[in-house]
Design an enzyme around this catalytic site. Structure first.
Site, PDB file in Angstrom:
ATOM      1  N   HIS A  20      30.228   3.315  26.195  1.00 38.09           N
ATOM      2  CA  HIS A  20      28.819   3.378  26.614  1.00 38.09           C
ATOM      3  C   HIS A  20      27.930   2.736  25.558  1.00 38.09           C
ATOM      4  O   HIS A  20      27.056   1.913  25.864  1.00 38.09           O
ATOM      5  CB  HIS A  20      28.416   4.839  26.836  1.00 38.09           C
ATOM      6  CG  HIS A  20      26.936   5.097  26.863  1.00 38.09           C
ATOM      7  ND1 HIS A  20      26.159   5.107  25.709  1.00 38.09           N
ATOM      8  CD2 HIS A  20      26.084   5.368  27.884  1.00 38.09           C
ATOM      9  CE1 HIS A  20      24.909   5.345  26.030  1.00 38.09           C
ATOM     10  NE2 HIS A  20      24.835   5.527  27.341  1.00 38.09           N
ATOM     11  N   ASN A  21      28.143   3.099  24.292  1.00 31.25           N
ATOM     12  CA  ASN A  21      27.310   2.557  23.221  1.00 31.25           C
ATOM     13  C   ASN A  21      27.537   1.058  23.047  1.00 31.25           C
ATOM     14  O   ASN A  21      26.595   0.309  22.750  1.00 31.25           O
ATOM     15  CB  ASN A  21      27.598   3.283  21.904  1.00 31.25           C
ATOM     16  CG  ASN A  21      26.956   4.657  21.856  1.00 31.25           C
ATOM     17  OD1 ASN A  21      26.603   5.224  22.877  1.00 31.25           O
ATOM     18  ND2 ASN A  21      26.831   5.210  20.661  1.00 31.25           N
ATOM     19  N   SER A  45      24.591  11.319  25.395  1.00 28.34           N
ATOM     20  CA  SER A  45      23.670  10.188  25.303  1.00 28.34           C
ATOM     21  C   SER A  45      22.344  10.544  25.961  1.00 28.34           C
ATOM     22  O   SER A  45      22.320  11.197  26.999  1.00 28.34           O
ATOM     23  CB  SER A  45      24.257   8.947  25.977  1.00 28.34           C
ATOM     24  OG  SER A  45      23.316   7.889  25.960  1.00 28.34           O
ATOM     25  N   GLU A  94      25.656  -0.568  25.653  1.00 29.93           N
ATOM     26  CA  GLU A  94      24.246  -0.456  25.238  1.00 29.93           C
ATOM     27  C   GLU A  94      23.880  -1.589  24.281  1.00 29.93           C
ATOM     28  O   GLU A  94      22.813  -2.211  24.422  1.00 29.93           O
ATOM     29  CB  GLU A  94      24.026   0.899  24.582  1.00 29.93           C
ATOM     30  CG  GLU A  94      22.649   1.166  24.037  1.00 29.93           C
ATOM     31  CD  GLU A  94      22.600   2.484  23.287  1.00 29.93           C
ATOM     32  OE1 GLU A  94      22.136   2.495  22.126  1.00 29.93           O
ATOM     33  OE2 GLU A  94      23.045   3.512  23.854  1.00 29.93           O
ATOM     34  N   LYS A 111      32.056   7.576  25.528  1.00 32.05           N
ATOM     35  CA  LYS A 111      30.736   7.472  24.891  1.00 32.05           C
ATOM     36  C   LYS A 111      30.672   6.239  23.988  1.00 32.05           C
ATOM     37  O   LYS A 111      29.645   5.547  23.924  1.00 32.05           O
ATOM     38  CB  LYS A 111      30.452   8.738  24.069  1.00 32.05           C
ATOM     39  CG  LYS A 111      29.174   8.688  23.209  1.00 32.05           C
ATOM     40  CD  LYS A 111      27.950   8.358  24.040  1.00 32.05           C
ATOM     41  CE  LYS A 111      26.624   8.505  23.331  1.00 32.05           C
ATOM     42  NZ  LYS A 111      26.533   8.346  21.912  1.00 32.05           N
TER      43      LYS A 111
END
Length: 411
Positions: A114-115, A56, A118, A111
């Site tokens: 994480h997204n 990222s 986000e 990840k």
């Protein structure tokens, strides 16, 4: 780093005939973690080591170092550790934003979460912007100044930083602010949806991320919204709102909602770790997100502290620091939710976060009625608070019979 899906499988298939036991394949794209689980298992049968690596940072990360989240073969990690940590982003004390995540597809899973977070952060910021614009009639420079001021405190983050820069950017051709020229229809590439799907499959309530995903979907219905705006009505906006008080409340609402968003993301990772047999370092994950990545923020350091204090922490909301922050922010959070609803301004992420918080803090919820309804129409049975939790019960709701016990089993 090829496009997720069939392209990755095709690339791996073309590489395998040229490899031997002990060689390493690294997938640094946005692959689905289930695919990475499968690839890790399949390649291990050939003695080939696999790392499914979440990356990222966008364009800036590519230039200055991204956050790197490798999962899969630990032997492969040891072989590339120095390379990865050298090229990754660094935080103030020089610590690399890269460490071993866990087994199989856990790197891509982290990840993915994480997204999802986000998505939530971006939606929260957009809702704050929308309240400022519609209820307080602030111009772009005033909004930019507000976000810039917030970025000096608890809300210090990359996304807040780029937001005030966006609000000030003008188009060279027209002289107008670029943000005002952009169609209000948000795209997505699927990782937010994957996060929500995983939450549904594993029974983890990532409600804020789900609302952020669906808010993008709703925004894409531009033609329908243009039509309905001429037909459907809402409340008149109150012209007597105290701007200073509401701005302070919005800041509190974003911060409290952000705590909920991360709490939900961490619960999802804990459930996934148990489901797939991964050993995840939750405090270490927060460190990996502190620099280089899109959700990097001051906030993440305190998540590391929370898990250092209690490695078995079940929910961030129960940590002393975050519990106190929620208590401080709660009055303003509730006022923002009420003000937006009364004035017809949609803030699905903020209100979803508040609903989750209230649902999580209450000992008793109305799910007993839902269980009664399920038993009424489908004989789905229910537990009784005055009986053993090992027993299921069914009631003849329309006849003269009472409640009957069904099969007893161990739980």
């Amino acid at each position: 780093m090829v496009r997720a899906g069939d392209a990755v499988d095709g690339t791996i298939s073309s590489l395998v005939p040229h490899l031997e036991a002990g060689d390493i394949i690294i997938d640094g794209g946005n692959s689905n973690y289930l695919d990475s689980n499968r690839r890790a298992k399949g390649l291990s049968e050939h003695g080939i080591l696999f790392l499914g690596t979440g990356v990222s940072g966008g364009e800036e990360g590519a230039l200055n170092g991204p956050s790197i989240m490798p999962g899969g073969s630990h032997d492969a990690w040891l072989a590339v550790k120095d390379i990865f940590q050298t090229i990754s982003a660094k935080v103030e004390d020089g610590s690399p934003c890269c460490d071993y995540v866990g087994e199989e597809g856990s790197g891509h899973y982290v990840k993915m979460v994480h997204n999802g977070i986000e998505y939530g952060d971006m939606q929260l910021i957009s809702e704050a912007y929308f309240i400022m614009k519609t209820l307080l009639h602030m111009d772009n420079e005033q909004i930019a100044n507000t976000f810039e001021e917030w970025n000096k405190g608890d809300l210090d983050s990359y996304l807040i930083e780029i937001t005030y820069q966006i609000m000030r950017k003008k188009d060279e051709e027209t002289g107008k602010h670029v943000v005002d020229l952009i169609l209000d229809s948000a795209g997505q590439k699927g990782t937010g949806k994957w996060t929500v799907e995983s939450g549904l499959n594993l029974g983890a309530p990532v409600t804020l991320i789900a609302e952020a995903v669906f808010a993008r979907v709703l925004s894409s219905l531009k033609d329908e919204r243009v039509l309905s705006s001429k037909i459907l009505t809402g409340p008149e906006i109150n012209p007597n709102i105290n701007a200073e008080e509401l701005l302070n409340d919005i800041k509190d609402a974003i911060y409290a909602s952000k705590i909920v968003s991360y709490a939900q993301g961490y619960i999802l990772m804990k459930v996934a770790a148990k489901e797939y047999g991964w050993n995840l370092n939750f405090g270490g994950i927060a460190l990996m997100w502190r620099g280089g990545c899109i959700i990097r923020s001051k906030f993440l350091a305190m998540i590391k502290v929370a898990f250092d204090n209690n490695p078995e922490l079940s929910n961030l909301l129960l940590d002393d620091f975050f519990r106190e922050k929620i208590n401080q922010s709660q009055p303003g959070w509730r006022r923002v939710a009420a003000t937006a609803m009364l004035n017809g301004v949609p803030i699905p992420a903020i209100t979803s976060a508040l609903n989750y918080y209230d649902g999580f803090r209450l000992e008793v919820l109305p799910a007993n009625l839902i269980q009664a309804q399920r038993d009424f129409f489908g004989a789905h049975t229910f537990k009784r608070i005055d009986k053993s939790p090992k027993e299921d019960f069914h009631t003849n709701w329309t006849g003269r019979g009472g409640t009957t016990s069904s099969t007893t089993y161990n739980v």
